[in-house]
Design a protein around this motif. Structure first.
Motif, mmCIF file in Angstrom:
data_model
loop_
_atom_site.group_PDB
_atom_site.id
_atom_site.type_symbol
_atom_site.label_atom_id
_atom_site.label_comp_id
_atom_site.label_asym_id
_atom_site.label_seq_id
_atom_site.Cartn_x
_atom_site.Cartn_y
_atom_site.Cartn_z
ATOM 1 N N UNK A 116 -7.711 -85.348 -79.609
ATOM 2 C CA UNK A 116 -8.939 -85.398 -79.021
ATOM 3 C C UNK A 116 -9.902 -86.102 -79.572
ATOM 4 N N UNK A 117 -10.204 -86.391 -80.736
ATOM 5 C CA UNK A 117 -11.197 -87.145 -81.712
ATOM 6 C C UNK A 117 -10.796 -88.724 -81.492
ATOM 7 N N UNK A 118 -9.565 -89.099 -81.378
ATOM 8 C CA UNK A 118 -9.236 -90.237 -81.139
ATOM 9 C C UNK A 118 -9.576 -91.342 -82.311
ATOM 10 N N UNK A 119 -10.350 -92.328 -81.901
ATOM 11 C CA UNK A 119 -10.716 -93.468 -82.853
ATOM 12 C C UNK A 119 -11.639 -92.884 -83.991
ATOM 13 N N UNK A 120 -12.189 -91.604 -83.909
ATOM 14 C CA UNK A 120 -13.150 -90.872 -84.952
ATOM 15 C C UNK A 120 -12.185 -90.389 -85.991
ATOM 16 N N UNK A 121 -10.948 -90.418 -85.962
ATOM 17 C CA UNK A 121 -9.861 -89.487 -86.733
ATOM 18 C C UNK A 121 -10.226 -90.047 -88.227
ATOM 19 N N UNK A 122 -10.333 -91.487 -88.394
ATOM 20 C CA UNK A 122 -10.323 -92.237 -89.517
ATOM 21 C C UNK A 122 -11.560 -91.749 -90.344
ATOM 22 N N UNK A 123 -12.541 -91.076 -89.740
ATOM 23 C CA UNK A 123 -13.725 -90.723 -90.350
ATOM 24 C C UNK A 123 -13.798 -89.407 -90.846
ATOM 25 N N UNK A 124 -12.940 -88.653 -90.644
ATOM 26 C CA UNK A 124 -12.830 -87.379 -91.371
ATOM 27 C C UNK A 124 -12.378 -87.355 -92.768
ATOM 28 N N UNK A 125 -13.301 -86.595 -93.232
ATOM 29 C CA UNK A 125 -13.124 -86.598 -94.862
ATOM 30 C C UNK A 125 -11.582 -85.767 -95.058
ATOM 31 N N UNK A 126 -10.926 -85.849 -96.172
ATOM 32 C CA UNK A 126 -9.669 -85.413 -96.759
ATOM 33 C C UNK A 126 -9.802 -83.965 -96.682
ATOM 34 N N UNK A 127 -8.900 -83.094 -96.379
ATOM 35 C CA UNK A 127 -9.055 -81.852 -96.192
ATOM 36 C C UNK A 127 -10.311 -81.230 -95.606
ATOM 37 N N UNK A 128 -10.584 -82.015 -94.363
ATOM 38 C CA UNK A 128 -11.804 -81.779 -93.624
ATOM 39 C C UNK A 128 -11.907 -81.243 -92.387
ATOM 40 N N UNK A 129 -10.624 -80.296 -91.916
ATOM 41 C CA UNK A 129 -10.344 -79.764 -90.733
ATOM 42 C C UNK A 129 -10.355 -78.424 -90.862
ATOM 43 N N UNK A 130 -11.186 -77.597 -90.327
ATOM 44 C CA UNK A 130 -11.012 -76.118 -90.685
ATOM 45 C C UNK A 130 -11.101 -75.274 -89.479
ATOM 46 N N UNK A 131 -10.173 -74.663 -89.018
ATOM 47 C CA UNK A 131 -9.807 -73.776 -87.694
ATOM 48 C C UNK A 131 -10.071 -72.355 -88.052
ATOM 49 N N UNK A 132 -11.308 -71.869 -87.249
ATOM 50 C CA UNK A 132 -11.810 -70.368 -87.396
ATOM 51 C C UNK A 132 -10.632 -69.410 -86.862
#
Length: 699
Positions: free
Chosen positions: A464-480
């Motif tokens: 979904x985020x496409x090209x912006x995936x490379x800008x995610x910090x390590x361990x940076x995805x949190x699903x509630x």
């Protein structure tokens, strides 16, 4: 199937939509039925009967108007399908009796009229077709057997067959439908006469009902016979799916309902047909409707089917060996429930087939119950009575009941039997270096995703985020998660900068994921932390977690953290490569802040999904290779956990459990090194959990 019949009933039909090679593909209703009896012994043909059929929708396609020559007014005055079928049966019986014939079989130009029109429409309208509609001869196939040099089966038509036999193809004197039936009768008469003397023996069949049964992983599955159906209602059973494909023959046990990562149905199923021809006809039902929902139909492979439905368990094979049984799945059973408890739950009004032999409890590899079970019932009546007990109480828990399938039984067993035993770690674990990964602060370098599909995975978010995936910090995805531990539709993502977070919110806001648009908002680390700790974030501002009051709610402190057992068990794959010794391995992470230690029992709102490139996207534990272990030992500045013992994880604890209850549970197995508490930075409150009593470690 081989048999001999006294006569054939030549049958032709047309729908209000597409006809010819696309007959039945657009789900339109039958509007015309024409038939004629051919006496095979006397080589005579009977009277031609033509009947219009009333459709629910009087809108006719241009092809229908031109080729069939009917208008909506005529269709509106016709009899409905059930009355037409009655009339067909009465006229056919009377004519056969006058000819002195006792048996007959339908004969159609191809498979479409019977398989793609009559059976699907009768199924949707809850009509029972006469027995003669469950067997028929395909004139194209029979002609090809008799005259193989004429053309391939797919290239044959009524006109081409008549021309090959040098029959008249003049249609000027006959109405549409009547010409086709008369010509088909003439073709049959020519085939059974000199010089061909052909005998009609091998007829096509339509299965009366779907047969359930097990599937072995060793069984060979032709990849050209499998389809994937998507968009199914979550409560659909294998019988519902078989009804959707009515007219096509599904292989025994050939419906496999797919489950998501939580073990629940995800609206997809794999269906295996008896041959590629039926699979190709099934693909023509793409976007046909099941109730109010349209179903997508795609090609699948035999490997995919075996992965879902295949099994090797003798216990499951024995359980599913009882044919013509209805399977009910029980979910949410107390872990102490016995076979007698389950039999008592259903009672005498819905007896279980074979008593205790009709029960299959699902267990983990070490024998612990999962709370799931499957039950066999001898008939539909007993199964319906059983389903009425949905959400009734057994012990102190309500029980969920669902229709199930043989493939689902195998899939659930495969899933639980492959669950790793965390209590038996095979090798030393890589050192744990505490460092919290949930950032705080007022900088708006985070984004919030709202309205995610409940089946969304980490890979879906990255796509979904496409090209912006490379800008995610390590361990940076949190699903509630919500309070029941299920996806809430929200997720937070930490970006490398506020500018990138702003850009993502601008570019991805209301972008579609799995047919749903997702809202994307920019937010700060503080706002994210409140929600991940159990608070809420809405238009009116922040609401704190239920276990903390606003004046005392702390922010994360980078220097203090408690590391639970999972932090030591879930290691990044970057630490596992034996050849990677420089730079030093990235540190493991702390899940909760020290100040919140006392509130951990309340935090059932959030699950953490680490993001690439330094963490796995699936839960598991990894043994450290020797090279990686040596590299970590030389570069680490913290002490390494001693290895004589092992950490264990406890699941399914009561919500009101206390530390003393856990200590009592493990009475007689006390063991922990004295210096465990010195390995991890913690405050005094957290340190007391490790040191009281001294010989215990409670994470």
């Amino acid at each position: 199937m081989t048999a001999s019949h006294d006569s054939l009933v030549v049958l032709y039909g047309a729908t209000a939509g597409a006809n010819g090679a696309k007959l039945g593909s657009d789900e339109r209703e039958l509007v015309l039925l024409v038939w004629q009896v051919v006496d095979l012994h006397n080589r005579k043909v009977g009277e031609v009967h033509k009947v219009l059929v009333k459709a629910d929708s009087l809108e006719l396609s241009e092809q229908c108007k031109e080729e069939i020559g009917v208008n909506p007014e005529e269709i509106g005055k016709a009899e409905p399908l059930d009355r037409v079928l009655e009339q067909f049966n009465q006229v056919l019986s009377s004519e056969l009796k006058s000819l002195g014939r006792s048996s007959c079989c339908l004969c159609t130009d191809g498979q479409l009229l019977v398989r793609q029109v009559l059976h699907p429409e009768a199924s949707k309208k809850n009509l029972v077709l006469p027995d003669c509609f469950y067997s028929f001869y395909d004139l194209q196939k029979e002609f090809h057997k008799c005259c193989p040099n004429a053309a391939s089966v797919k290239e044959l038509s009524i006109s081409s067959m008549a021309e090959y036999l040098e029959l008249s193809t003049d249609n000027t004197a006959n109405e549409s439908g009547v010409f086709e039936v008369i010509t088909m009768g003439a073709i049959i008469s020519s085939l059974i006469s000199e010089p061909y003397n052909y005998e009609f023996k091998n007829f096509e069949t339509v299965k009366y009902k779907f047969e359930t049964g097990p599937c072995s992983k060793a069984e060979g599955v032709n990849g050209e016979t499998v389809i994937r159906a998507r968009g199914l209602p979550w409560q659909s059973s294998d019988q519902d799916i078989a009804r959707f494909f009515k007219g096509l023959n599904i292989a025994k046990g050939g419906v496999a309902l797919c489950l998501n990562s939580q073990g629940r149905r995800n609206g997809e199923a794999l269906v295996r047909f008896i041959n590629p021809e039926h699979r190709d006809l099934a693909l023509e039902r793409h976007k046909h409707h099941m109730g109010s929902r349209y179903i997508e139909v795609y090609k699948a492979t035999g490997e995919e089917f075996l992965k879902i439905a295949g099994g090797t368990s003798n216990e499951v094979a024995q359980f599913l060996s009882k044919e013509s049984q209805v399977i009910i799945r029980m979910r949410g059973l107390p872990f102490t429930a016995t076979a007698d408890d389950v039999l008592g739950f259903f009672g005498n009004e819905c007896p279980v087939t074979g008593g205790k032999e009709g029960l299959l409890f699902v267990k983990y590899p070490d024998g612990r119950p999962t709370g799931d079970a499957f039950v066999l019932f001898a008939c539909e009546e007993f199964a319906q009575n059983a389903l009425k007990k949905h959400k009734e109480i057994l012990g102190k828990r309500y029980i969920e009941l669902f229709r199930s399938t043989a493939a689902e039984v195998q899939q659930v067993l495969n899933r639980y039997m492959s669950t790793p035993l965390i209590s038996t770690l095979p090798a030393p674990i890589i050192p744990v270096i505490p460092q919290p990964f949930i950032a705080t602060g007022h900088t708006r370098d985070c984004i919030r995703l709202r309205g995610l599909p409940y089946t969304a995975t980490i890979e879906d978010i990255l796509d979904f985020m496409g090209e912006f995936t490379i800008d995610i910090k390590p361990h940076g995805v949190h699903m509630v998660l919500n309070q029941q531990g299920r996806p809430s539709g929200d997720a937070f993502i930490q970006m490398k900068s506020a500018d990138r977070a702003f850009l993502v919110a601008q570019k991805c806001h209301k972008k579609t994921m799995k047919d749903r648009y997702v809202e994307v908002f920019q937010c700060s680390g503080d706002e994210m932390s409140y929600v991940l700790m159990g608070g809420t974030l809405n238009r009116s501002g922040l609401s704190p977690p239920p276990c903390l009051s606003p004046p005392t709610y702390p922010t994360f402190s980078p220097g203090t953290a408690v590391i639970p057992a999972e932090a030591a068990l879930y290691q990044p794959p970057a630490l596992l490569a034996p050849t990677r010794t420089a730079p030093p391995p990235p540190p493991a992470v702390a899940y909760y802040p020290a100040q919140a230690t006392a509130t951990q029992l309340y935090m059932n709102y959030t699950t953490y999904y680490p993001s690439p490139p330094v963490s796995p996207t699936t839960v598991g534990y990894f043994a450290a290779p020797q090279a990686a272990m040596a590299a970590a030992a030389t570069s680490a500045t913290h002490a390494v956990l001693p290895q004589p013992g092992a950490l264990i994880r406890m699941q399914g604890l009561p919500y009101n459990i206390a530390t003393k209850d856990i200590l009592s549970f493990f009475q007689g197995y006390q063991y922990a090194p004295d210096d465990y508490s010195g390995l991890i930075q913690m405050n005094e409150q957290a340190r007391s959990m490790f040191q009281a009593p001294k010989e215990w470690v409670c994470l």
